[in-house]
Enzyme design. Structure first.
Site, mmCIF file in Angstrom:
data_model
loop_
_atom_site.group_PDB
_atom_site.id
_atom_site.type_symbol
_atom_site.label_atom_id
_atom_site.label_comp_id
_atom_site.label_asym_id
_atom_site.label_seq_id
_atom_site.Cartn_x
_atom_site.Cartn_y
_atom_site.Cartn_z
ATOM 1 N N HIS A 140 -1.324 -5.433 1.642
ATOM 2 C CA HIS A 140 -2.541 -6.221 1.298
ATOM 3 C C HIS A 140 -2.357 -7.623 0.792
ATOM 4 O O HIS A 140 -1.463 -8.024 -0.037
ATOM 5 C CB HIS A 140 -3.527 -5.568 0.501
ATOM 6 N N GLU A 154 -9.535 -10.533 -7.213
ATOM 7 C CA GLU A 154 -8.411 -9.493 -6.950
ATOM 8 C C GLU A 154 -7.317 -9.473 -8.087
ATOM 9 O O GLU A 154 -6.994 -8.374 -8.525
ATOM 10 C CB GLU A 154 -7.811 -9.393 -5.637
ATOM 11 N N LYS A 201 0.748 -1.237 -0.044
ATOM 12 C CA LYS A 201 0.037 -0.040 0.094
ATOM 13 C C LYS A 201 1.040 1.187 -0.077
ATOM 14 O O LYS A 201 2.139 1.386 0.236
ATOM 15 C CB LYS A 201 -0.836 0.171 1.233
ATOM 16 N N TYR A 249 -11.785 -2.751 -2.068
ATOM 17 C CA TYR A 249 -12.287 -3.350 -0.681
ATOM 18 C C TYR A 249 -14.078 -3.156 -0.719
ATOM 19 O O TYR A 249 -14.426 -2.793 0.582
ATOM 20 C CB TYR A 249 -11.762 -2.002 0.250
ATOM 21 N N ASN A 301 -1.076 -0.271 7.832
ATOM 22 C CA ASN A 301 -0.387 -1.679 7.768
ATOM 23 C C ASN A 301 0.138 -2.211 6.521
ATOM 24 O O ASN A 301 0.649 -3.396 6.613
ATOM 25 C CB ASN A 301 -1.294 -2.720 8.430
HETATM 26 P P1 IDP Z 1 -6.567 -7.588 5.993
HETATM 27 O O1 IDP Z 1 -6.025 -6.307 5.232
HETATM 28 O O2 IDP Z 1 -5.753 -8.094 7.231
HETATM 29 O O3 IDP Z 1 -7.059 -8.597 5.030
HETATM 30 P P2 IDP Z 1 -9.248 -6.655 6.362
HETATM 31 O O4 IDP Z 1 -10.181 -6.910 7.523
HETATM 32 O O5 IDP Z 1 -9.598 -7.143 5.124
HETATM 33 O O6 IDP Z 1 -7.714 -7.053 6.721
HETATM 34 O O7 IDP Z 1 -9.365 -4.915 6.023
HETATM 35 C C1 IDP Z 1 -8.642 -4.425 4.999
HETATM 36 C C2 IDP Z 1 -7.938 -3.251 5.547
HETATM 37 O O8 IDP Z 1 -8.782 -2.214 5.989
HETATM 38 C C3 IDP Z 1 -6.804 -3.548 6.805
HETATM 39 O O9 IDP Z 1 -5.615 -3.870 6.012
HETATM 40 C C4 IDP Z 1 -6.753 -2.115 7.166
HETATM 41 O O10 IDP Z 1 -5.621 -1.332 6.395
HETATM 42 C C5 IDP Z 1 -8.069 -1.735 7.042
HETATM 43 N N1 IDP Z 1 -8.779 -1.810 8.227
HETATM 44 C C6 IDP Z 1 -9.095 -3.012 8.905
HETATM 45 N N2 IDP Z 1 -9.752 -2.788 10.038
HETATM 46 C C7 IDP Z 1 -9.531 -1.374 10.430
HETATM 47 C C8 IDP Z 1 -9.925 -0.637 11.550
HETATM 48 O O11 IDP Z 1 -10.657 -1.157 12.432
HETATM 49 N N3 IDP Z 1 -9.578 0.649 11.274
HETATM 50 C C9 IDP Z 1 -9.099 1.152 10.361
HETATM 51 N N4 IDP Z 1 -8.687 0.520 9.130
HETATM 52 C C10 IDP Z 1 -8.875 -0.606 9.346
HETATM 53 MG MG MG Z 2 -8.742 -8.448 3.642
#
Ligand code: IDP
Ligand code: MG
Length: 236
Positions: free
Chosen positions: A200, A211, A94, A134, A197
């Site tokens: 992805h 995807e 990202k 997303y 984080n």
């Molecule tokens: P993942 O990336 O580990 O698959 P997902 O639940 O699919 O996690 O969420 C996608 C992205 O959304 C996460 O990587 C993160 O960047 C963001 N995200 C997930 N949960 C939160 C949150 O509680 N607050 C802010 N951003 C979040």
């Molecule tokens: Mg995800």
């Protein structure tokens, strides 16, 4: 030395061929067939090369000869080629990961594991494209901010291939919230908060398929046999 080498090489060639027919249902790539073919055609040339190596009585020349052997000779090892049904996953660095200079660090981890890079490009996605990526999170309160963020800068989009790459890719990445990611994982080692984080990874076979086709045109996906596959895979 020469006759031993030749016998061993012939055995390896036979083994590769029999492996190809024995595991026909596993043989998925044309590259694998090409590898077996290369092995066979090399077989005829082997004595000349071996005699070149063998004409030397010094280990130095032997080493020079060995280094001069073409790639096909390298395949002539007593290792059975193992072509598993390879899966593919979509991995993206990202904008935070790109801006923090973590591209090589992240690619390194997937490469070292033995996974194979089959597609890569740097793109700045539009907000609507980010929204598509997303879409499953559209009801979450952070969805709008997340899409704004993903479209705020360059994203390094990649497809990685290998046995178990979808699940193991997620293991390399670590838990969504870097506070909960284990040390040793990408997020555990390189990120602090969930909103940044850095990476992805597809979370399952269906998501991976969708995807990959969202981010890449079919012609952007490469098909090739990596030199390391015969060492990264095998059955004993
Ligand atoms: P993942 O990336 O580990 O698959 P997902 O639940 O699919 O996690 O969420 C996608 C992205 O959304 C996460 O990587 C993160 O960047 C963001 N995200 C997930 N949960 C939160 C949150 O509680 N607050 C802010 N951003 C979040
Ligand atoms: Mg995800």
């Amino acid at each position: 030395m020469s006759s031993h080498f030749y016998k061993s090489a012939s055995r390896a060639a036979r083994s590769l061929l029999s492996s190809a027919s024995k595991h026909r249902h596993h043989v998925v790539s044309e590259g694998r067939t090409a590898m077996a073919a290369a092995t066979v055609s090399y077989k005829g040339k082997l004595p000349a090369l071996v005699s070149f190596c063998d004409s030397s009585t010094t280990s130095n020349k032997w080493i020079t000869g060995a280094l001069a052997l073409p790639a096909a000779a390298y395949m002539l090892q007593d290792q059975e080629a193992y072509a598993a049904q390879m899966e593919r996953t979509f991995i993206a660095i990202k904008p935070d990961g790109v801006q923090r200079g973590l591209i090589s660090e992240i690619i390194h981890r997937f490469e070292r594991k033995g996974f194979k890079l089959v597609a890569i490009k740097l793109v700045v996605p539009s907000k609507s494209f980010a929204g598509k990526h997303y879409h499953d999170l559209k009801d979450r309160p952070f969805y709008n901010g997340l899409c704004n963020f993903l479209s705020s800068g360059p994203v390094l989009a990649m497809v990685w291939e290998g046995e178990g790459v979808i699940t193991y890719g997620r293991k390399l990445i670590g838990a969504t919230d870097p506070q909960k990611s284990e040390p040793g994982t990408i997020r555990g080692d390189l990120a602090i908060v969930v909103g940044r984080n850095i990476i992805h990874g597809s979370d399952g076979p269906e998501t991976a398929k969708n995807e990959i086709s969202l981010w890449f045109k079919p012609e952007e996906l490469t098909n090739y046999t990596s030199n390391q596959e015969k060492w990264a895979y095998g059955v004993n």
